[in-house]
Structures are given as C-alpha cells and as structure tokens.
Write a protein that holds these residues in place. Structure first.
Motif, mmCIF file in Angstrom:
data_model
loop_
_atom_site.group_PDB
_atom_site.id
_atom_site.type_symbol
_atom_site.label_atom_id
_atom_site.label_comp_id
_atom_site.label_asym_id
_atom_site.label_seq_id
_atom_site.Cartn_x
_atom_site.Cartn_y
_atom_site.Cartn_z
ATOM 1 N N GLY A 98 14.864 -12.635 20.028
ATOM 2 C CA GLY A 98 15.854 -11.911 19.897
ATOM 3 C C GLY A 98 17.225 -12.201 19.591
ATOM 4 O O GLY A 98 17.415 -13.370 19.033
ATOM 5 N N PRO A 99 18.127 -11.447 19.148
ATOM 6 C CA PRO A 99 19.473 -11.889 18.466
ATOM 7 C C PRO A 99 20.246 -12.753 19.818
ATOM 8 O O PRO A 99 20.020 -12.656 20.858
ATOM 9 C CB PRO A 99 20.393 -10.622 18.389
ATOM 10 C CG PRO A 99 19.376 -9.446 19.243
ATOM 11 C CD PRO A 99 18.061 -10.089 19.433
ATOM 12 N N ALA A 100 20.866 -13.749 19.202
ATOM 13 C CA ALA A 100 21.775 -14.561 20.047
ATOM 14 C C ALA A 100 22.543 -13.878 20.972
ATOM 15 O O ALA A 100 23.146 -12.841 20.730
ATOM 16 C CB ALA A 100 22.608 -15.612 18.952
ATOM 17 N N PRO A 101 22.826 -14.206 22.225
ATOM 18 C CA PRO A 101 22.273 -15.665 22.525
ATOM 19 C C PRO A 101 20.912 -15.885 23.325
ATOM 20 O O PRO A 101 20.608 -16.796 23.721
ATOM 21 C CB PRO A 101 23.242 -15.789 23.551
ATOM 22 C CG PRO A 101 23.607 -14.629 24.094
ATOM 23 C CD PRO A 101 23.602 -13.774 23.118
ATOM 24 N N SER A 102 20.215 -14.604 23.235
ATOM 25 C CA SER A 102 18.826 -14.444 23.659
ATOM 26 C C SER A 102 17.928 -15.630 23.224
ATOM 27 O O SER A 102 17.989 -15.656 21.865
ATOM 28 C CB SER A 102 18.397 -13.231 23.497
ATOM 29 O OG SER A 102 17.089 -13.076 23.611
ATOM 30 N N LYS A 103 17.002 -15.830 24.005
ATOM 31 C CA LYS A 103 15.824 -16.920 23.590
ATOM 32 C C LYS A 103 14.584 -16.136 23.680
ATOM 33 O O LYS A 103 13.658 -16.615 23.647
ATOM 34 C CB LYS A 103 16.075 -18.267 24.370
ATOM 35 C CG LYS A 103 17.363 -18.804 24.363
ATOM 36 C CD LYS A 103 17.420 -19.759 23.165
ATOM 37 C CE LYS A 103 18.558 -20.650 23.227
ATOM 38 N NZ LYS A 103 19.270 -20.877 21.900
ATOM 39 N N ASP A 104 14.578 -15.029 23.868
ATOM 40 C CA ASP A 104 13.451 -14.092 23.974
ATOM 41 C C ASP A 104 12.715 -14.115 22.812
ATOM 42 O O ASP A 104 13.153 -14.039 21.882
ATOM 43 C CB ASP A 104 13.534 -12.864 24.715
ATOM 44 C CG ASP A 104 14.584 -12.790 25.972
ATOM 45 O OD1 ASP A 104 14.164 -13.879 26.844
ATOM 46 O OD2 ASP A 104 15.151 -11.847 26.470
ATOM 47 N N TYR A 105 11.145 -14.142 22.897
ATOM 48 C CA TYR A 105 10.423 -13.872 21.829
ATOM 49 C C TYR A 105 9.611 -12.465 21.952
ATOM 50 O O TYR A 105 9.436 -11.977 22.930
ATOM 51 C CB TYR A 105 9.117 -15.126 22.063
ATOM 52 C CG TYR A 105 9.728 -16.260 21.632
ATOM 53 C CD1 TYR A 105 9.827 -16.482 20.279
ATOM 54 C CD2 TYR A 105 10.335 -17.194 22.345
ATOM 55 C CE1 TYR A 105 10.409 -17.770 19.876
ATOM 56 C CE2 TYR A 105 10.849 -18.328 21.927
ATOM 57 C CZ TYR A 105 10.806 -18.932 20.761
ATOM 58 O OH TYR A 105 11.206 -20.092 20.190
ATOM 59 N N TYR A 106 9.554 -12.036 20.593
ATOM 60 C CA TYR A 106 9.009 -10.534 20.554
ATOM 61 C C TYR A 106 7.560 -10.704 19.528
ATOM 62 O O TYR A 106 7.852 -11.288 18.783
ATOM 63 C CB TYR A 106 9.844 -9.801 20.150
ATOM 64 C CG TYR A 106 10.933 -9.595 21.077
ATOM 65 C CD1 TYR A 106 11.035 -8.560 22.123
ATOM 66 C CD2 TYR A 106 12.389 -10.469 21.045
ATOM 67 C CE1 TYR A 106 12.199 -8.362 22.982
ATOM 68 C CE2 TYR A 106 13.173 -10.166 21.965
ATOM 69 C CZ TYR A 106 13.208 -9.222 22.889
ATOM 70 O OH TYR A 106 14.209 -9.006 23.754
ATOM 71 N N GLN A 107 6.808 -9.660 19.683
ATOM 72 C CA GLN A 107 5.784 -9.523 18.852
ATOM 73 C C GLN A 107 5.805 -8.116 18.511
ATOM 74 O O GLN A 107 5.736 -7.234 19.433
ATOM 75 C CB GLN A 107 4.336 -9.978 19.274
ATOM 76 C CG GLN A 107 3.360 -9.689 18.300
ATOM 77 C CD GLN A 107 1.960 -9.931 18.995
ATOM 78 O OE1 GLN A 107 1.697 -9.677 20.307
ATOM 79 N NE2 GLN A 107 0.986 -10.474 18.324
ATOM 80 N N LEU A 108 5.551 -7.841 17.410
ATOM 81 C CA LEU A 108 5.312 -6.396 16.938
ATOM 82 C C LEU A 108 4.091 -6.234 16.131
ATOM 83 O O LEU A 108 3.938 -6.997 15.108
ATOM 84 C CB LEU A 108 6.507 -6.094 15.851
ATOM 85 C CG LEU A 108 6.312 -4.450 15.502
ATOM 86 C CD1 LEU A 108 6.533 -3.395 16.650
ATOM 87 C CD2 LEU A 108 7.572 -4.139 14.439
#
Length: 189
Positions: A16-26
C-alpha cells in the motif's frame, strides 16, 4: 479465441502507499476479480487483523468504483486500465506469446522496427537486445559462422558482433587466434 486463455489472466502483488506496510494481491481470472489484503502494523489494534479477500465478477468490478479506486491507489492507473480492459474482454494476445516465438517473429523485422519495438514495453526491450535474437539476425546475414566467430560472439555478444564492421571483426578474430596459438605454444613441453 478466449478459450486459448489460461484460467489466470493476470496477477500482481504490491504494498500500500506510504506510510502503510499492508500487502495486497490482485488476481484476474477468466470470470472474476480476487482482491486480497494483509494488514501489517505495529499498532496493537491492527495486530489481530486477519487477511481479507473480495471476489467480484468482471461485470460487478466494472460497476464497483470503490474497488477500482483501491486498485489504482495500490497498483497504479496503468494496472487499473489493464484490468478494466480484461474485464471488458479486451485481451492482449501478443503479450501471451512465448519469448521464443516472439524472438522468431522479431528476427524478421528491419533494424529500425526492432529499435521502435524495444521502446514499447519492458518485455520487448529485453527481447530486442537479447543474444538469442541477435544470433538469429547474424546467422541470417552471414553465409557461414565459424567456431572462431561463435567464440567471439560469446565474448562480446551477438549484437555487438552484428554492428562491428568487417575489418574490426577480422582483426578481433585474428587477435583471438594469435592469443590461442601463443597459449598453446606456452603449454607445449
């Protein structure tokens, strides 16, 4: 023609965009969009958060502007456009061809067209400079390729060999031959 397509049409992962550390899959399959996320946070309220998943049909995704905005924010506008095209049945079949088949096709192009093609995508940029392609081009331009020429091409690359003029090429081949002979003489008892 769509029956030639694999079940998975497209897959990408991102943070995800900063400051996020989240991960995504599409993941885009023939019939649905799967959007997955994993919350990564040091904050206590998010530590117990479980991964999430949303599945939508192509038609539903085309109407879901909220999910489209999320995809654009995380993966970028180009990825969103590509996914929208897939959902509308607009497939890029050229992108799905194997590298060996594309190299065979590219080898028939004029040099100017190869230069232009190399500017269209990262994949074509890599293909247009690879040794496999330039070996095919050299072989089609030369009557015979000697073992010395092949060895030189392994040293300097087939593309460099193609663009080296004949006099320079002959000089480099002569130097290689002399070097080999002097090494052979040094090792003789």
């Amino acid at each position: 023609m769509a029956s030639w397509l694999p079940e998975t049409l497209f897959e990408t992962v991102g943070q995800g965009p900063a400051p996020s550390k989240d991960y995504y899959q599409l993941l885009v399959t023939r019939c649905q969009i799967i959007f997955r996320w994993w919350k990564i946070s040091l904050r206590s309220e998010y530590r117990a958060a479980k991964p999430g998943e949303t599945k939508e049909s192509h038609e539903d995704f085309l109407e879901n502007s909220h999910l489209q905005v999320q995809v654009a924010l995380i993966f970028g506008a180009r990825i969103l456009d590509y996914v929208l095209n897939l959902c509308q049945g607009k497939y890029d079949f050229l992108e799905r061809l194997s590298d060996s088949l594309l190299l065979s096709i590219i080898s028939y192009l004029d040099l100017e067209d190869i230069a232009r093609l190399s500017q269209t995508s990262h994949r074509f940029a890599k293909l247009c400079v690879c040794d496999q392609l330039w070996e095919q081009i050299v072989q089609s331009a030369c009557d015979t390729i000697t073992s010395d020429m092949r060895a030189l091409a392994e040293d300097i690359g087939w593309k460099q060999m193609f663009f080296t003029n004949k006099l320079q090429l002959q000089r480099q081949l002569r130097k290689r031959k002399q070097k080999r002979e002097s090494l052979r003489r040094q090792h003789q008892p």
